[in-house]
Design a protein around this motif. Structure first.
Motif, PDB file in Angstrom:
ATOM      1  N   ALA A  94       0.731  -1.192   0.045  1.00  0.00           N
ATOM      2  CA  ALA A  94      -0.135  -0.048   0.024  1.00  0.00           C
ATOM      3  C   ALA A  94       0.646   1.348  -0.105  1.00  0.00           C
ATOM      4  CB  ALA A  94      -1.158   0.022   1.342  1.00  0.00           C
ATOM      5  N   LYS A  95       1.943   1.258   0.672  1.00  0.00           N
ATOM      6  CA  LYS A  95       2.734   2.391   0.835  1.00  0.00           C
ATOM      7  C   LYS A  95       3.339   2.867  -0.660  1.00  0.00           C
ATOM      8  CE  LYS A  95       4.320   1.475   5.495  1.00  0.00           C
ATOM      9  NZ  LYS A  95       3.892   0.005   5.706  1.00  0.00           N
ATOM     10  N   TRP A  96       3.501   4.144  -0.965  1.00  0.00           N
ATOM     11  CA  TRP A  96       3.641   4.482  -2.323  1.00  0.00           C
ATOM     12  C   TRP A  96       4.583   5.800  -2.425  1.00  0.00           C
ATOM     13  CZ3 TRP A  96      -0.690   6.610  -5.937  1.00  0.00           C
ATOM     14  CH2 TRP A  96      -0.336   6.344  -7.386  1.00  0.00           C
ATOM     15  N   LEU A  97       5.457   5.696  -3.090  1.00  0.00           N
ATOM     16  CA  LEU A  97       6.552   6.897  -3.055  1.00  0.00           C
ATOM     17  C   LEU A  97       6.396   7.550  -4.454  1.00  0.00           C
ATOM     18  CD1 LEU A  97       8.592   8.633  -1.810  1.00  0.00           C
ATOM     19  CD2 LEU A  97      10.458   6.929  -2.411  1.00  0.00           C
ATOM     20  N   VAL A  98       5.696   8.803  -4.644  1.00  0.00           N
ATOM     21  CA  VAL A  98       5.244   9.292  -5.935  1.00  0.00           C
ATOM     22  C   VAL A  98       6.490  10.395  -6.107  1.00  0.00           C
ATOM     23  CG1 VAL A  98       3.548  10.695  -7.282  1.00  0.00           C
ATOM     24  CG2 VAL A  98       3.040   8.903  -5.298  1.00  0.00           C
ATOM     25  N   GLY A 114       0.977   6.796   2.621  1.00  0.00           N
ATOM     26  CA  GLY A 114       0.603   5.373   3.282  1.00  0.00           C
ATOM     27  C   GLY A 114       0.779   5.619   4.652  1.00  0.00           C
ATOM     28  N   LYS A 115       0.085   4.679   5.272  1.00  0.00           N
ATOM     29  CA  LYS A 115      -0.010   5.087   6.991  1.00  0.00           C
ATOM     30  C   LYS A 115       1.484   4.302   7.386  1.00  0.00           C
ATOM     31  CE  LYS A 115      -4.508   6.120   7.984  1.00  0.00           C
ATOM     32  NZ  LYS A 115      -4.344   7.539   8.532  1.00  0.00           N
ATOM     33  N   ASP A 140       4.763  11.334   7.055  1.00  0.00           N
ATOM     34  CA  ASP A 140       3.771  12.005   8.151  1.00  0.00           C
ATOM     35  C   ASP A 140       2.127  11.133   7.997  1.00  0.00           C
ATOM     36  OD1 ASP A 140       2.713  12.848   5.645  1.00  0.00           O
ATOM     37  OD2 ASP A 140       2.406  14.749   6.377  1.00  0.00           O
ATOM     38  N   GLY A 141       2.381   9.945   7.323  1.00  0.00           N
ATOM     39  CA  GLY A 141       1.207   9.150   7.460  1.00  0.00           C
ATOM     40  C   GLY A 141      -0.070   9.685   6.460  1.00  0.00           C
ATOM     41  N   SER A 142       0.466  10.431   5.697  1.00  0.00           N
ATOM     42  CA  SER A 142      -0.731  10.912   4.877  1.00  0.00           C
ATOM     43  C   SER A 142      -1.019   9.983   3.475  1.00  0.00           C
ATOM     44  CB  SER A 142      -0.097  12.086   4.104  1.00  0.00           C
ATOM     45  OG  SER A 142      -0.991  12.684   3.337  1.00  0.00           O
ATOM     46  N   LEU A 143      -2.250  10.139   3.445  1.00  0.00           N
ATOM     47  CA  LEU A 143      -2.937   8.861   2.259  1.00  0.00           C
ATOM     48  C   LEU A 143      -3.490   9.938   1.301  1.00  0.00           C
ATOM     49  CD1 LEU A 143      -4.982   6.234   3.905  1.00  0.00           C
ATOM     50  CD2 LEU A 143      -2.838   6.041   2.932  1.00  0.00           C
ATOM     51  N   GLU A 144      -3.258  11.361   1.440  1.00  0.00           N
ATOM     52  CA  GLU A 144      -3.813  12.119   0.132  1.00  0.00           C
ATOM     53  C   GLU A 144      -2.968  13.389   0.354  1.00  0.00           C
ATOM     54  OE1 GLU A 144      -7.205  15.497   0.197  1.00  0.00           O
ATOM     55  OE2 GLU A 144      -7.696  13.508   0.876  1.00  0.00           O
ATOM     56  N   ARG A 145      -2.458  14.112  -0.873  1.00  0.00           N
ATOM     57  CA  ARG A 145      -1.848  15.031  -1.018  1.00  0.00           C
ATOM     58  C   ARG A 145      -2.059  16.013  -1.823  1.00  0.00           C
ATOM     59  NH1 ARG A 145       2.208  14.751   2.499  1.00  0.00           N
ATOM     60  NH2 ARG A 145       3.395  12.719   2.910  1.00  0.00           N
ATOM     61  N   VAL A 146      -1.910  17.296  -1.633  1.00  0.00           N
ATOM     62  CA  VAL A 146      -2.488  18.397  -2.402  1.00  0.00           C
ATOM     63  C   VAL A 146      -1.148  18.984  -2.994  1.00  0.00           C
ATOM     64  CG1 VAL A 146      -3.548  20.795  -2.756  1.00  0.00           C
ATOM     65  CG2 VAL A 146      -4.469  19.413  -1.079  1.00  0.00           C
ATOM     66  N   LEU A 147      -1.012  18.850  -4.553  1.00  0.00           N
ATOM     67  CA  LEU A 147       0.033  19.218  -5.266  1.00  0.00           C
ATOM     68  C   LEU A 147       0.048  20.669  -6.133  1.00  0.00           C
ATOM     69  CD1 LEU A 147       1.048  15.579  -6.496  1.00  0.00           C
ATOM     70  CD2 LEU A 147       1.684  16.614  -4.371  1.00  0.00           C
TER      71      LEU A 147
END
Length: 1328
Positions: free
Chosen positions: A1061-1065, A1088-1089, A1093-1100
């Motif tokens: 599940a963890k994903w490095l974009v 990813g949890k 910082d445990g984020s599942l969503e980022r604003v780019l």
């Protein structure tokens, strides 16, 4: 009429008329077909690819001989020539009889006709012609027999062609509409249906010399330097009456002609003049120096023909320098409408081609690719749909007789149009004229069509008797003698007026007046004839209408002088550098105007007429002010005296004209007192018996007495001395100043385009001359293209310079739109120049469609046509793997064709130009379009701009220069269209975690809206290989949504499902599939949890990528650097040990905060259309959030050995927990309970949001909400005073330094003045 004044300033500026001309049939040469019409037919035949020989004879046997055009000649002109105003024989002949001679028989209508015309000289000055056309019996037996022979040939031809009549009709209908226009323009004068039925009995014969009388047209013409239309009309009409009257006129006709040519002066400014016709005196007046210039054409007629709204729309098109074509059966109507429109332009002047009456032989001139105002005579019963015009993309078509107009697409409306129309309508209603769409004028036969309107006929009984007696003002009875004395003597008249005013009655005179009812007396009221009443009424109405229009400009341009840039030290340096100089501060002027005026004004200040007006203003420093400018400036000064208002406080409230009454009174008072009476016509020293009177025939006048004027005339002496003085002065100034010819040349160049083409040469119309004219057009178009592209570049560069901090810009969006619209207009004009066959309203789109159909045929023939696309470039490793977007002209056309919002060809062409400009391929596309030379040859004549190789190359080169700047002129205009977007999510490929098992989603936002959340289906995961052949996944998705405008943010997230599940974009890339604009949204963080910082969503936050080069070196041409998402390095340096080496110093952090706040303040000081994205300034790189994060990280004990990373958000949460703990609450209440509550409330709302935005995301949200709601400066002290700070921050931390914190609070408070709004992508799911 500034032109007229310069025209007159030759050696006899004071003469009322310069020439008297007679045109008609030359009995010596007999009947000649009109060569010009023949030449026109030859040109048409050539255009259609037929042999020119067929048309070369000019004979047209299909047409009845009475309807054919025959050549007219100038039979006589007096004087022979004037050196200061040379006689242009061809032009005068062509305009006196635009259709050549016309013949009639006794069964046809033969009413006399009146029309006027104008000749514009190369220097822009004008001469006016007034023409009275009547029919005279043909006495020459040769001409009668020639006509008889023509009829026999016509009948024989007709009889042989009769059985297959359908074929002849079809062939004639297939010939081009312009051909038919030329061949039968004469039909307008054809007999009405009643007379046609009367002559049907002899229709087969047509004309038979044994039983029919043949009549031919003859024209009497006066050529004058000023447009005294009514006076000239009366004089010519009286002259004609003298010929048709049963008794001979009192004096030979030579006396009257000599009198008007040599003894009648021009009235002085502000004065009234009376001179004598054959039977009645004629009065004319000239406005004073401070008044609106002379205009004698009846404006009311123009309004009643078109209706107020239509006329205002045509007026607006004229101001914006579009192509205006007037269309009417009646020459005088064409002239009246044309002159009315140009008169109303005060204080501006029409600077382009001006031909109110376009002779049939000059129809090819409608091809002119420049703004023009032309009048075309329509044929009786012709339908507008049959009239094919070379270009209609920018054409305003005015059908005068049917009271309707066709307007160009999307042109801006005149400011305050509704109130303006209301005011004009009220003026008209005050004179009893309906203001709705004009019914024809009230008189039975419309004012323009027939000179002998009833008002001219109505005469008092006394005058009727006078005529019968053969008496007039010269040979009067006793009563008349006294009256004549009173009339003619200005002093007595003034005395009389004085006695009237003081209440003394002059009984003898009153009795005389009552008895004789003379036309012109001291007290004109009540005894004026109906004709005079009508004339006075018209003059008053005209001046009031003009005042309403003039006052609009006085209001709109009240402060124009403040924006004129006077940069040159002297006239010579100004003239030589005119093109490089910036004369008017357009941006500042526009920023000072009310919002509703902007669409119109931004277009108008780009016109040639406005540029010339400003040129005249600048030149008035060194030489005498141009007339119109002087009057206008005086009015502005006067308005300032009465109405002191701060120039900056522009209001769009409508100001009515306040001087209507005064202007009408001025005219009436001037007509009431005659300032000057000209010498009466008198017997001349002539050979006896030569001017023999023969009723119905205009005699051959004696040239010897008419070719020279009197030498003992008092005003001719005055003129000569004044002239000598002027000549001396001119010679001196020439020595002092630069040579006048050189100056004229500079001015021609300075004022740019179309100036030397104010009127086509009306004389020698050989194909060589036509080619020469077209060559001038080609040069003009090229020059215009150079100027326009340069202007667009300067405007755009100017804006980028502003963003770098140089100068100040305003309303550039509006200005940019105006410039692009004028580029579209220029391209349309270029594409319609020299067009062979007209198809559709847009010549450019028509060419593109031809190209498209050819290419599509080729594509079908060979499935893969290599020429239609640009080969794919090899991409470097650093480049982003997006499927290649094929650059194709046809593809761009298909995009436009699929847009249902655009309904017309002109609209499609404009959209295509905008799209190509935005994609930076306009020059490339057009080059490709023109590379199909066979197609260009098929569509265009030899002289067309697009077939001049060298000019075409230069033109494409100028357009290529536009690729150096960025336009969003397609995206920002077509905001409602659906656009396909392609999204690629790129993981960091160096790490093994390039694969993810979770379900990703994305939401793209732009300035115009967002796409909504889109789940990315699993099957779009795509395997790609980098240069080392290591596999990595890219996630592709293609979606369609309404235009988002410039893209600002992307929300990226996943559901944390599965094992990996963890994903490095690394980043997300989004491309607009129509414009090709590609945006990169850097991320460089985990989703990813239990990681980062445990984020599942980022604003780019996005940045626009430069096509072709990914590396930074390629961005050198772009200024300023665009904002981007907070970079990977920034995040790591803040949140982990690895970045320890490059931590910013406290000085750098404080500077960064100042810079971030400063950028936000600047953002709000820009005009709204120019602001760009606020999100970038709040959350992007070098943004407010980034700077505050650095501030909070300074001295933060963030990571300890063998423990997990601590984030700033952890500090905030601990501080809030401390504040909320019950026992402490009481202590804090006093310091600021409300503030504590708000902070706790916001933190809890952010923590309870359903979104998984991570700790850094939460801190970002807190800063954005605090900035929006103006709470940040209140929250800071709470966090600083909290004991938790001692555990989590070192003593040296900025947050523990009270002075620094207070400074920070002060800086943040400056944001309270601005309304900060947050994008929905930032605050989604927050419930406050």
């Amino acid at each position: 009429m500034s032109g007229s004044s310069s025209a007159v300033s030759g050696a006899a500026p004071c003469r009322f008329a310069h020439y008297f001309v007679i045109c008609g049939i030359d009995t010596e040469t007999g009947l000649e077909p009109d060569e010009l019409a023949a030449l026109y037919q030859w040109l048409e035949a050539d255009r259609q690819g037929r042999g020119g020989d067929a048309a070369a004879t000019g004979e047209n046997f299909e047409q009845s001989p009475l309807k054919r055009t025959f050549k007219s000649k100038v039979l006589a002109r007096y004087p022979e020539n004037l050196e200061w105003n040379p006689f242009d024989q061809d032009a005068v002949n062509m305009l006196c009889m635009p259709k050549g001679l016309s013949f009639r028989t006794q069964a046809d209508k033969r009413d006399p006709q009146f029309h006027s015309f104008i000749i514009t000289k190369e220097d822009g000055s004008r001469m006016y012609g007034f023409v009275h056309t009547f029919y005279e019996e043909v006495t020459s037996p040769q001409i009668c027999s020639a006509m008889q022979t023509l009829y026999q040939m016509h009948n024989a031809e007709h009889a042989s062609a009769n059985p297959p009549s359908s074929s002849s009709s079809s062939s004639s209908s297939s010939s081009s509409s312009m051909d038919s226009l030329a061949s039968s323009l004469d039909e307008a004068d054809s007999p009405t249906s009643s007379s046609a039925s009367a002559s049907s009995s002899r229709a087969a014969g047509g004309y038979d010399s044994t039983r029919d009388t043949l009549y031919v047209s003859k024209a009497l013409c006066l050529i004058t330097p000023m447009p005294f239309m009514n006076a000239c009309r009366q004089f010519l009409s009286q002259l004609h009456r003298a010929v048709t009257a049963e008794t001979a006129p009192p004096l030979p006709l030579e006396s009257y002609v000599h009198n008007i040519l040599y003894e009648v002066p021009l009235p002085a400014p502000g004065r009234t003049l009376k001179f004598h016709g054959v039977y009645e005196p004629i009065v004319c007046q000239r406005p004073g120096l401070g008044e609106l210039p002379l205009a004698d054409f009846p404006l009311a007629e123009a309004f009643s023909l078109l209706g107020v709204e239509n006329l205002v729309q045509v007026f607006t098109c004229t101001l914006l320098e579009m192509q205006i074509l007037l269309y009417s059966e009646d020459y005088q109507r064409l002239m009246t409408v044309a002159e009315s429109i140009t008169t109303l332009l005060f204080p501006f002047q029409w600077q382009h081609v001006y031909v109110p009456i376009l002779p049939a032989s000059l129809l090819h001139f409608l091809d002119a690719p420049v703004p023009y105002l032309m009048g075309l005579q329509s044929k009786e019963g012709t339908d507008r749909s049959k009239l094919e015009l070379p270009q209609e993309a920018n054409l305003c078509f005015v059908d005068i007789d049917n009271h309707y107009i066709e307007l160009p697409e999307d042109f801006p409306q005149f400011p305050n149009k509704t109130e303006f129309i209301q005011e004009v309508s009220e003026v008209l209603q005050g004179f009893g004229i309906s203001a709705s769409r004009g019914a024809p004028p009230r008189t039975g036969s419309s004012l323009g069509s027939n000179p002998s309107t009833p008002s001219r006929e109505r005469k008092t009984v006394a005058l009727q008797q006078l005529e019968d007696d053969g008496r007039n003002g010269n040979l009067a009875g006793e009563d008349l003698a006294v009256l004549e004395l009173l009339q003619g003597n200005a002093t007595l008249e003034r005395l009389q007026a004085l006695t009237k005013r003081t209440g003394v009655t002059v009984a003898r005179v009153d009795a005389l007046r009552a008895g004789v009812k003379a036309q012109v007396t001291g007290d004109r009221q009540g005894s004026r004839t109906a004709a005079e009443e009508e004339e006075l009424r018209n003059a008053k109405l005209t001046v009031q209408l003009r005042e309403v229009f003039a006052s609009r400009f006085t209001t709109m341009f009240a402060d124009y002088e403040a924006f004129v840039i006077q940069s040159a030290p002297d006239l010579e340096s100004w003239l030589t550098n005119r093109e490089q100089m910036h004369n008017f501060d357009k941006a500042s002027f526009l920023s000072d105007q009310p919002e509703p005026y902007l669409p119109f004004l931004s277009h108008f200040i780009e016109t040639q007429m406005f540029a010339t007006f400003i040129d005249n203003k600048i030149m008035s420093q060194w030489e005498e002010k141009e007339t119109l400018l002087r009057v206008f400036d005086t009015r502005i000064d006067k308005a300032r005296l009465y109405n002191v208002r701060a120039p900056s406080l522009r209001s769009s409230s409508y100001q009515r004209c306040s001087i209507l009454k005064e202007s009408a009174q001025t005219i009436e008072q001037r007509l009431m007192k005659i300032d000057h009476t000209a010498i009466h016509p008198h017997l001349l020293d002539m050979k006896i018996g030569q001017g023999k009177y023969e009723q119905g025939f205009f005699p051959k006048l004696q040239a010897d007495v008419l070719n020279t004027g009197p030498t003992n005339n008092k005003w001719s002496h005055r003129t000569m001395t004044a002239q000598r003085r002027k000549d001396r002065h001119r010679q001196q100034t020439e020595h002092l100043n630069l040579d006048n010819d050189l100056k004229e040349k500079y001015m021609q160049e300075a004022r740019g385009l179309g100036k030397n083409l104010r009127q086509p040469k009306l004389s020698d119309l050989s194909p060589a001359v036509i080619a020469q004219t077209n060559w001038k057009f080609v040069e003009g178009l090229l020059k215009e293209c150079r100027m326009k592209t340069k202007r667009m570049l300067v405007e755009k560069m100017g804006r980028e310079a502003v963003e770098l901090g140089h100068g100040e810009a305003n309303i550039t969006g509006l200005e940019e739109n105006t410039l692009i619209a004028s580029l579209c207009d220029l391209l349309e004009r270029i594409w319609s120049h020299g067009l062979q066959v007209k198809q559709g309203k847009s010549a450019l789109w028509s060419h593109l469609l031809h190209y498209q159909s050819r290419e599509e045929k080729l594509e079908q023939q060979q499935t893969d046509s290599p020429s239609s696309y640009v080969p794919e470039r090899r991409k470097s490793d650093s480049s982003i793997s997006m499927p290649y977007l094929r650059l194709s002209l046809i593809q761009d056309m298909r995009h436009i064709q699929s847009m249902s919002e655009i309904k017309t060809d002109v609209g499609r062409a404009r959209a295509w130009i905008r799209l190509s400009l935005e994609k930076k391929v306009l020059s490339q596309h057009l080059k490709q379009l023109l590379s199909r030379q066979a197609l260009t040859k098929k569509l265009y004549k030899r002289y067309a701009f697009l077939r001049c190789e060298e000019e075409k190359e230069q033109f494409l080169f100028h357009l290529l220069s536009l690729n150096t700047v960025d336009y969003f002129c397609f995206t920002s205009v077509f905001t409602t269209i659906m656009i396909p977007y392609r999204v690629v999510i790129i993981p960091i490929k160096k790490l093994s975690n390039a694969m993810t098992t979770s379900n990703p989603w994305v939401c793209v936002s732009g300035e115009l809206g967002d796409s909504g959340i889109m789940q990315i289906p699993k099957n779009v995961l795509e395997m790609a290989f980098d240069s080392a052949f290591r596999p990595h996944t890219h996630i592709y998705a293609l979606f369609k949504c309404q235009n988002l405008g410039k893209l600002t943010t992307v929300q990226l997230g996943h559901d944390n499902a599965g094992l990996l599940a963890k994903w490095l974009v690394d980043c997300v890339v989004v491309r607009n599939e129509i414009t090709g604009h590609t945006y990169r949204f850097p991320c460089g963080r985990w989703l990813g949890k239990g990681v980062d910082d445990g984020s599942l969503e980022r604003v780019l936050i996005g940045e626009l990528m430069v096509p072709g080069s990914e590396d930074e070196s390629g961005r050198g041409c772009r200024t300023p650097p665009l904002q981007r998402s907070p970079s990977q390095t920034r995040r790591i340096s803040i949140t982990s040990l690895s970045g320890r080496g490059c931590k910013p110093t406290s000085g750098q952090i404080q500077e960064a905060i100042g810079e971030a706040v400063n950028n936000i303040v600047k953002h709000f000081h820009k005009p709204e259309k120019e602001r760009g994205s606020l999100t970038v300034l709040l959350c992007g790189e070098n943004s407010l959030v980034a700077a505050l994060e650095q501030f909070f990280h300074h001295g933060f004990k963030s990571a300890r050995l063998f423990q997990k990373t601590v984030f700033v958000w952890d500090f905030v949460e601990k501080a809030v927990a401390y504040i909320e703990s019950a026992d402490q609450m009481g202590d804090l209440q006093e310091t600021g309970g409300m503030t504590c509550q708000s902070l706790c409330h916001y933190i809890n709302a952010i923590n309870s949001t359903p979104r998984n935005i991570g700790k850094d995301g939460k801190f970002q949200l807190l800063v954005c909400l605090g900035a929006r709601d103006r709470l940040l400066p209140q929250w800071l002290p709470l966090l600083v005073e909290c004991p938790v700070i001692q555990q989590m921050y070192e003593d040296t931390a900025l947050l523990r330094d009270r002075t620094t914190v207070n400074a920070l609070i002060g800086v943040l408070e400056t944001l309270h003045d601005f309304p900060i709004t947050l994008e929905s992508s930032l605050v989604k799911g927050i419930d406050l």
